[in-house]
Design an enzyme around this catalytic site. Sequence first.
Site, PDB file in Angstrom:
ATOM      1  CE  LYS A 178     -41.903   1.771  -3.642  1.00 16.10           C
ATOM      2  NZ  LYS A 178     -42.020   3.224  -3.357  1.00 16.10           N
TER       3      LYS A 178
ATOM      4  CG  ASP B  74     -45.655   2.759  -3.698  1.00 16.39           C
ATOM      5  OD1 ASP B  74     -44.940   3.767  -3.667  1.00 16.39           O
ATOM      6  OD2 ASP B  74     -46.173   2.360  -4.761  1.00 16.39           O
TER       7      ASP B  74
HETATM    8  P1  NDP Z   1     -52.946   4.480  -3.329  1.00 13.69           P
HETATM    9  O1  NDP Z   1     -53.052   3.014  -3.503  1.00 13.69           O
HETATM   10  O2  NDP Z   1     -53.377   5.102  -2.056  1.00 13.69           O
HETATM   11  O3  NDP Z   1     -53.688   5.239  -4.512  1.00 13.69           O
HETATM   12  C1  NDP Z   1     -53.363   4.997  -5.836  1.00 13.69           C
HETATM   13  C2  NDP Z   1     -54.290   5.804  -6.725  1.00 13.69           C
HETATM   14  O4  NDP Z   1     -53.798   5.760  -8.060  1.00 13.69           O
HETATM   15  C3  NDP Z   1     -55.710   5.251  -6.769  1.00 13.69           C
HETATM   16  O5  NDP Z   1     -56.611   6.292  -6.995  1.00 13.69           O
HETATM   17  C4  NDP Z   1     -55.638   4.304  -7.970  1.00 13.69           C
HETATM   18  O6  NDP Z   1     -56.894   4.091  -8.586  1.00 13.69           O
HETATM   19  C5  NDP Z   1     -54.732   5.073  -8.896  1.00 13.69           C
HETATM   20  N1  NDP Z   1     -53.995   4.113  -9.742  1.00 13.69           N
HETATM   21  C6  NDP Z   1     -53.092   3.200  -9.313  1.00 13.69           C
HETATM   22  N2  NDP Z   1     -52.626   2.461 -10.346  1.00 13.69           N
HETATM   23  C7  NDP Z   1     -53.250   2.928 -11.418  1.00 13.69           C
HETATM   24  C8  NDP Z   1     -53.204   2.584 -12.784  1.00 13.69           C
HETATM   25  N3  NDP Z   1     -52.402   1.606 -13.233  1.00 13.69           N
HETATM   26  N4  NDP Z   1     -53.984   3.306 -13.638  1.00 13.69           N
HETATM   27  C9  NDP Z   1     -54.786   4.307 -13.179  1.00 13.69           C
HETATM   28  N5  NDP Z   1     -54.872   4.673 -11.888  1.00 13.69           N
HETATM   29  C10 NDP Z   1     -54.121   3.993 -11.034  1.00 13.69           C
HETATM   30  O7  NDP Z   1     -51.384   4.796  -3.604  1.00 13.69           O
HETATM   31  P2  NDP Z   1     -50.554   6.093  -3.194  1.00 13.69           P
HETATM   32  O8  NDP Z   1     -51.409   7.300  -3.219  1.00 13.69           O
HETATM   33  O9  NDP Z   1     -49.772   5.763  -1.993  1.00 13.69           O
HETATM   34  O10 NDP Z   1     -49.496   6.156  -4.406  1.00 13.69           O
HETATM   35  C11 NDP Z   1     -49.727   6.928  -5.596  1.00 13.69           C
HETATM   36  C12 NDP Z   1     -48.406   7.216  -6.266  1.00 13.69           C
HETATM   37  O11 NDP Z   1     -47.560   7.962  -5.367  1.00 13.69           O
HETATM   38  C13 NDP Z   1     -47.572   5.993  -6.654  1.00 13.69           C
HETATM   39  O12 NDP Z   1     -46.853   6.292  -7.851  1.00 13.69           O
HETATM   40  C14 NDP Z   1     -46.591   5.855  -5.511  1.00 13.69           C
HETATM   41  O13 NDP Z   1     -45.426   5.166  -5.895  1.00 13.69           O
HETATM   42  C15 NDP Z   1     -46.309   7.316  -5.230  1.00 13.69           C
HETATM   43  N6  NDP Z   1     -45.774   7.640  -3.908  1.00 13.69           N
HETATM   44  C16 NDP Z   1     -46.401   7.236  -2.763  1.00 13.69           C
HETATM   45  C17 NDP Z   1     -45.893   7.594  -1.535  1.00 13.69           C
HETATM   46  C18 NDP Z   1     -46.588   7.263  -0.268  1.00 13.69           C
HETATM   47  O14 NDP Z   1     -46.107   7.703   0.782  1.00 13.69           O
HETATM   48  N7  NDP Z   1     -47.685   6.541  -0.282  1.00 13.69           N
HETATM   49  C19 NDP Z   1     -44.634   8.345  -1.420  1.00 13.69           C
HETATM   50  C20 NDP Z   1     -44.092   8.792  -2.679  1.00 13.69           C
HETATM   51  C21 NDP Z   1     -44.651   8.427  -3.868  1.00 13.69           C
HETATM   52  P3  NDP Z   1     -57.615   2.663  -8.385  1.00 13.69           P
HETATM   53  O15 NDP Z   1     -57.981   2.614  -6.942  1.00 13.69           O
HETATM   54  O16 NDP Z   1     -58.750   2.708  -9.311  1.00 13.69           O
HETATM   55  O17 NDP Z   1     -56.568   1.622  -8.767  1.00 13.69           O
HETATM   56  O1  2IT Z   2     -42.171   6.173  -3.077  1.00 14.53           O
HETATM   57  C1  2IT Z   2     -42.000   6.458  -1.869  1.00 14.53           C
HETATM   58  O2  2IT Z   2     -41.187   7.308  -1.522  1.00 14.53           O
HETATM   59  C2  2IT Z   2     -42.821   5.760  -0.877  1.00 14.53           C
HETATM   60  N1  2IT Z   2     -43.675   4.964  -1.256  1.00 14.53           N
HETATM   61  C3  2IT Z   2     -42.628   6.019   0.570  1.00 14.53           C
HETATM   62  C4  2IT Z   2     -41.425   5.274   1.101  1.00 14.53           C
HETATM   63  C5  2IT Z   2     -41.228   5.320   2.598  1.00 14.53           C
HETATM   64  O3  2IT Z   2     -40.357   4.560   3.029  1.00 14.53           O
HETATM   65  O4  2IT Z   2     -41.887   6.073   3.294  1.00 14.53           O
END
Ligand code: NDP
Ligand code: 2IT
Length: 447
Positions: free
Chosen positions: A127, A167
């Site tokens: 990561k 992420d």
């Molecule tokens: P994005 O940046 O697209 O979206 C994040 C969302 O979460 C936004 O709505 C943001 O609001 C909110 N958020 C982030 N940090 C905070 C915080 N500290 N407090 C409150 N709200 C918060 O990220 P993703 O959708 O990609 O990721 C979301 C989660 O999913 C994370 O935990 C990530 O690790 C996990 N994840 C992502 C994957 C991927 O493929 N993208 C795969 C597997 C897991 P705001 O805009 O107001 O900050």
């Molecule tokens: O938390 C996760 O699994 C991710 N942010 C996606 C990782 C990836 O390599 O697609």
Amino acid sequence: MLHERLSEIYDNVLRRNPGEIEFHQAVREVLESIGPVLGKHPEYAESKIIERICEPERQIIFRVPWEDDRGEVQINRGFRVEFNSALGPYKGGLRFHPSVYLGIVKFLGFEQIFKNSLTGLPIGGGKGGSDFDPKGRSRHEIMRFCQSFMTEIYRHIGEYTDVPAGDIGVGQREIGYLFGQYKRITNRYESGVITGKGLSYGGAQVRTEATGYGCAFFVDEMLKARGTSFEGKRVVVSGSGNVAVYTIEKVQQLGGTVIACSDSSGYVVDDKGIDLALLKQVKQVERRRMATYAERRGGNATFVPGASVWEVPCEVAMPSATQNEITGRDAETLVRNGCIAVGEGANMPTTPEGIRIFEEVGVAFGPGKAANAGGVATSALEMQQNASRDSWTFEFSESRLRQIMRDIHARCLQTADEYGMPGDYVAGANIDGFKRVADAMLALGLI
Ligand code: NDP
Ligand code: 2IT
């Protein structure tokens, strides 16, 4: 409770990684699950597999200087933790958020080892990210930051070495700038060096949707295992980013009604169901805040600033924002309001206290390692397509994702049964994910 030997290992992790509380939390959860495995497999302890798994293979910290639109020099810190490569190249996303420090990157990298193992695909765990805050930054500033970040990290990554992705704060736009700079520095069109690319330059169908779709598929399986379905259920999703939006899309297709979602400013409750087209317009196209959604939606929706979305009564909760967003108190509220299933789209969104409460009352609890593995699994499919210079259809890619999520769900249940903890998806995911990595590490000698 920790098995005696595991307790010593945990104390050592605390000592060697002071102040990294999220990393401690992630390690403890895994160690709490794997005690029974050590009884059956003394060879793991003899070869100090657990001690080795808790120590990253390599940790890289670097300076990221860049110039903002006013010509002022800004300095951020970049990270890449290459945690474990027993199963394949290090694989895991990049997070750009002001809260990022080594402890966050290490917790995410540690989770990623077991998640990637659970997918059954050939990917190790890693990561990275930066404390850069993309909020309020122009497209040019984002591009310059991404280029500077890549100028340092390019020497550490590669399709056979370490393959980043997105992420929090890193979506397709950022991946494009990062890949463009890698291509420019190396003079190689090495598509498999990064995943989550746009469809016009080597990206895979369904990768954008994969984490959210996968999480909805996983919860669908959990509900079916209990003789029910999404049909007629009220669902609350936190966040409104990549994972949240595509969770909402698939839950709606599977018959559930998503009545609330959020961002860091507050939540919107929309009893008739979230208007997905409007949400995408506000969040993805215009990059505005949740309040704008409520204003445009009119009478149906209410914006509640600064409060927890978990106070909205629902049958299914799908945390898709960030770590530790469901506290013990939130879990009590959810249970009191009749929640029967939780699927973690985010990484470690439920505190240990929250998990205990859900497990005590028998809520179906799908931990992130299993429930959100669809994102990285589809990244591995993107690598496969890049390696063979092929591109699959949306339908085929989605069917692969669905099958992967079914398999993960089945393996979690089967492993939990095997170790005498029926229905415990946390134990099932941790044990199954751990064993595959541990066996590979044994086979590879002292790595
Ligand atoms: P994005 O940046 O697209 O979206 C994040 C969302 O979460 C936004 O709505 C943001 O609001 C909110 N958020 C982030 N940090 C905070 C915080 N500290 N407090 C409150 N709200 C918060 O990220 P993703 O959708 O990609 O990721 C979301 C989660 O999913 C994370 O935990 C990530 O690790 C996990 N994840 C992502 C994957 C991927 O493929 N993208 C795969 C597997 C897991 P705001 O805009 O107001 O900050
Ligand atoms: O938390 C996760 O699994 C991710 N942010 C996606 C990782 C990836 O390599 O697609």
